[in-house]
Design a protein around this motif. Sequence first.
Motif, PDB file in Angstrom:
ATOM      1  N   ARG A   1       0.823  -1.209   0.000  1.00 32.41           N
ATOM      2  CA  ARG A   1       0.000   0.000   0.000  1.00 32.41           C
ATOM      3  C   ARG A   1       0.863   1.268   0.000  1.00 32.41           C
ATOM      4  NH1 ARG A   1      -3.730  -2.556   4.583  1.00 32.41           N
ATOM      5  NH2 ARG A   1      -3.970  -4.482   3.451  1.00 32.41           N
ATOM      6  N   VAL A   2       1.924   1.241   0.811  1.00 34.56           N
ATOM      7  CA  VAL A   2       2.839   2.387   0.848  1.00 34.56           C
ATOM      8  C   VAL A   2       3.512   2.554  -0.513  1.00 34.56           C
ATOM      9  CG1 VAL A   2       4.987   3.271   1.864  1.00 34.56           C
ATOM     10  CG2 VAL A   2       3.197   2.321   3.341  1.00 34.56           C
ATOM     11  N   HIS A   3       3.938   1.458  -1.108  1.00 35.23           N
ATOM     12  CA  HIS A   3       4.583   1.544  -2.411  1.00 35.23           C
ATOM     13  C   HIS A   3       3.584   2.033  -3.470  1.00 35.23           C
ATOM     14  CE1 HIS A   3       6.504   0.219  -6.172  1.00 35.23           C
ATOM     15  NE2 HIS A   3       7.571   0.695  -5.548  1.00 35.23           N
ATOM     16  N   GLY A   4       2.345   1.612  -3.387  1.00 35.73           N
ATOM     17  CA  GLY A   4       1.327   2.095  -4.316  1.00 35.73           C
ATOM     18  C   GLY A   4       1.142   3.601  -4.213  1.00 35.73           C
TER      19      GLY A   4
ATOM     20  N   ALA B   1      12.387   4.362  -9.290  1.00 35.86           N
ATOM     21  CA  ALA B   1      13.451   4.515  -8.289  1.00 35.86           C
ATOM     22  C   ALA B   1      13.030   5.491  -7.192  1.00 35.86           C
ATOM     23  CB  ALA B   1      14.741   4.979  -8.957  1.00 35.86           C
ATOM     24  N   ALA B   2      12.338   6.551  -7.558  1.00 34.45           N
ATOM     25  CA  ALA B   2      11.870   7.521  -6.567  1.00 34.45           C
ATOM     26  C   ALA B   2      10.813   6.894  -5.664  1.00 34.45           C
ATOM     27  CB  ALA B   2      11.317   8.759  -7.261  1.00 34.45           C
ATOM     28  N   ALA B   3       9.922   6.116  -6.243  1.00 35.43           N
ATOM     29  CA  ALA B   3       8.887   5.447  -5.448  1.00 35.43           C
ATOM     30  C   ALA B   3       9.513   4.458  -4.468  1.00 35.43           C
ATOM     31  CB  ALA B   3       7.891   4.738  -6.358  1.00 35.43           C
ATOM     32  N   GLU B   4      10.514   3.722  -4.917  1.00 40.59           N
ATOM     33  CA  GLU B   4      11.222   2.789  -4.022  1.00 40.59           C
ATOM     34  C   GLU B   4      11.894   3.543  -2.883  1.00 40.59           C
ATOM     35  OE1 GLU B   4      11.461  -0.537  -3.849  1.00 40.59           O
ATOM     36  OE2 GLU B   4      10.090  -0.772  -5.523  1.00 40.59           O
TER      37      GLU B   4
END
Length: 99
Positions: free
Chosen positions: A33-36, A46-49
């Motif tokens: 959910r956090v990654h979404g 890469a920014a999302a990770e």
Amino acid sequence: MRSERRGLEELLLLSGLGDADAFARVYDELAPRVHGLSTRLHRAPAAAEAVTEEAFLEAWRRAPSYDPTRSGAEDWVMVLACSVALRSRGDESRPAPGR
């Protein structure tokens, strides 16, 4: 659903006491959910990770201050994640030093 929420609250409380195994379970439950959320706010993978990682580091550091009478564990983590994501978006919009 309520028992799952209650379980996350208890795990986050244990995390605040330094229980890394409890925090690993919080991570396993909430990371998708956090990654979404991170992916929606940052199109670059890469920014999302990076945001996802920083959000969970922040959650680990702040776990001792978690108060289940104020919010559910999932909501608390998601608000932290949103804050991290928005801060990092602000960093991206600033010009690099020397420019």
